[in-house]
Design an enzyme around this catalytic site. Structure first.
Site, mmCIF file in Angstrom:
data_model
loop_
_atom_site.group_PDB
_atom_site.id
_atom_site.type_symbol
_atom_site.label_atom_id
_atom_site.label_comp_id
_atom_site.label_asym_id
_atom_site.label_seq_id
_atom_site.Cartn_x
_atom_site.Cartn_y
_atom_site.Cartn_z
ATOM 1 N N HIS A 1 0.728 -0.776 -0.099
ATOM 2 C CA HIS A 1 -0.799 0.437 -0.267
ATOM 3 C C HIS A 1 0.964 1.516 0.090
ATOM 4 C CE1 HIS A 1 -1.729 3.854 2.524
ATOM 5 N NE2 HIS A 1 -2.776 3.029 2.093
ATOM 6 N N GLU B 1 1.485 3.958 -2.598
ATOM 7 C CA GLU B 1 1.565 5.489 -1.988
ATOM 8 C C GLU B 1 2.711 6.221 -2.865
ATOM 9 O OE1 GLU B 1 0.408 5.861 1.984
ATOM 10 O OE2 GLU B 1 1.793 7.504 1.969
#
Ligand code: NAP
Length: 476
Positions: A187, A191
């Site tokens: 994640h 990002e």
């Protein structure tokens, strides 16, 4: 006295906000912090939520206050402190109690912690929490790794505190041991790529097209109403619109161009490399942060080489803003496709059975990369669960066909203008290489065979594996 449903250790920014969130959702919670004054401060500032909170000064008192089997969230500085805290807790715990590391752990440390508890009657959960301070307080995205039994013990509390996307809670059990922390790491890698790509587009607007922060903010505001709608575009609009209270000019224009990093982006790139899965947009984003921190070297080099022209071609065409929007969208698809491909390989390697549609689903809200786009990924993976890559799912292949030409035009123009766009370029060349049925690695295989007799396979499948180039090598 009624026992607490859960315990939490570590009352710094993340832990105190998470504890208030847990209490606010009607769960009784026991809290403890190494420095007891912080526990007092936290309790005193909890207002109406005090009745749901049991502040504890000793570990013994803390453990006693929780209903067995006890789930205990450890939300402290990542690394060695977590091991130290676990050792201090262990003597007070009993069968079935669950220590939950909710910090930003490296998933390899999480696996090692599971291993150390293997022959005990205690258990462990590695839990990725995304959304920063605000998310922890009002609804984070939560990625859980551990046994199914331990998940069942915490499911109710975690579901109550997680962000909700159209009513769906952004929390899920993703698999055994390090699964939750691995998914959180990827994640963060995505990002990094997403933020870098937005920054590159900002650079095109600022340096290639001479637009002010205010103008760029307005454009991002428009984009946030379309297919790029996301938290990162929303905050980019806001930060670009902000005024510096000192100079009264644009706040962003006054910020030193050196980006920090805490390691999760780097871990994503390292793990992708370890598994042999290309994650070039994530790698480019990590490298871009590193080069950003070389401010002195960059300034010295600019003196030697001068500034490039930086101007975007004037004859680009009337739809430049639209092209930039579409280009960012295409590049974003590439970065997410890479992140999901890394998770798919990790799932095989670590035997996690990571549920891809569920991962996309719990990232739709609460976390930093939350967006409408993740809803489209959820739907694409639900319809095509065995797809080799996001970009070849029926839904995304159409989006790629529509948006890649814009990315190609934007990257070409940016490169000609001398504007650094490493993440956008990586996403484009990833696509170009991925869809090329006949690549150029035949030459690499020939070179490897020439200098190292490594051998090659032939297109026609014939049993003939060395070229006619060295002494002793086979000849035609
Ligand atoms: P932090 O600044 O990383 O850590 C401070 C907390 O750790 C304090 O409660 C401190 O206790 C405790 N601590 C430090 N060393 C300890 C030790 N040896 N034994 C016991 N306790 C110890 O806190 P944070 O910013 O709230 O972050 C907590 C975790 O969440 C970290 O893993 C972080 O990476 C992760 N995270 C943070 C964010 C964010 O936006 N900040 C977002 C997602 C995840 P004392 O008060 O006694 O010093």
């Amino acid at each position: 006295m009624e026992k607490a449903e859960i315990g939490l250790i570590g009352l710094a920014v993340m832990g105190s906000n998470l504890a208030l969130n847990i209490a606010e959702k009607g769960n009784k919670i026991a809290v403890f912090n190494r420095t007891p004054e912080k526990t007092d401060e936290f309790y005193e500032s909890a207002g109406d939520l005090k009745k749901q909170i049991v502040p504890c000064k000793t570990i013994e008192e803390f453990v006693e206050a929780i209903r067995p089997p006890r789930p205990i969230i450890i939300m402290i500085k990542a690394g060695e402190p977590v091991d130290q805290q676990m050792e201090l807790l262990r003597p007070y715990l009993s069968k079935g109690d669950i220590m939950i590391d909710a910090g930003n752990a490296n998933f390899r440390d999480t696996i090692a912690r599971f291993d150390r508890l293997k022959d005990t009657d205690l258990t462990f959960i590695g839990m990725g929490v995304s959304g920063g301070e605000e998310g922890a307080r009002h609804g984070p995205s939560i990625m859980v790794g551990g046994t199914e039994d331990s998940w069942k013990r915490v499911e109710k509390v975690l579901t109550s505190i997680a962000a909700k996307y159209k009513g769906d809670p952004c929390v899920a059990w993703l698999g055994n041991d390090g699964a939750g922390h691995f998914v959180k790491t990827i994640h963060n890698g995505i990002e990094y790529a997403d933020m870098q790509m937005i920054a590159e587009i900002y650079g095109i607007f600022r340096d290639g097209l001479g637009k002010s922060s205010t103008d760029i903010s307005k454009i991002f505001g428009q984009w946030n109403k379309g297919r790029l709608n996301s938290y990162l575009i929303e905050i980019s609009e806001k930060v670009l619109a902000a005024t510096d209270p000192i100079s009264k000019g644009s706040m962003v224009d006054m910020i030193l161009d050196k980006a920090g990093q805490k390691g999760t982006g780097k871990w994503s790139a390292i793990e992708a490399q370890n598994m042999g899965i290309p994650a070039t947009a994530i790698e480019a984003a990590v490298a871009a942060r590193s080069i950003s921190s070389m401010k002195g070297e960059r300034e010295a080099a600019e003196k030697i080489f001068g500034k490039p022209e930086y101007k975007f071609p004037i004859a680009y065409g009337p739809d430049l803003d639209k092209d930039l929007e579409l280009a960012l969208f295409a590049a974003k698809i590439g970065a997410y496709a890479q992140g999901f491909a890394v998770m798919a390989e990790a799932s095989r390697e670590f035997k996690w059975s990571l549920p891809m549609p569920t991962i996309a689903k719990i990232w739709r809200d609460g976390c930093i990369i939350r967006s409408q786009f993740l809803d489209e990924i959820t739907s694409a993976f639900t319809k095509a669960p065995d797809a080799a890559n996001l970009i070849v799912t029926p839904a995304f292949s159409e989006m790629v066909k529509e948006s890649i030409p814009a990315l190609r035009r934007v990257v070409t123009a940016a490169l000609q203008a001398g504007l650094p766009v490493p993440a956008l370029t990586s996403a484009l060349t990833y696509f170009d290489a991925y869809r090329q049925g006949r690549g150029t690695a035949n030459l690499i295989q020939a070179q490897r065979d020439f200098f190292g007799a490594h051998g090659f396979d032939r297109l026609d499948g014939k049993d003939f594996h060395h070229g006619p180039w060295g002494s002793g090598a086979a000849t035609f």
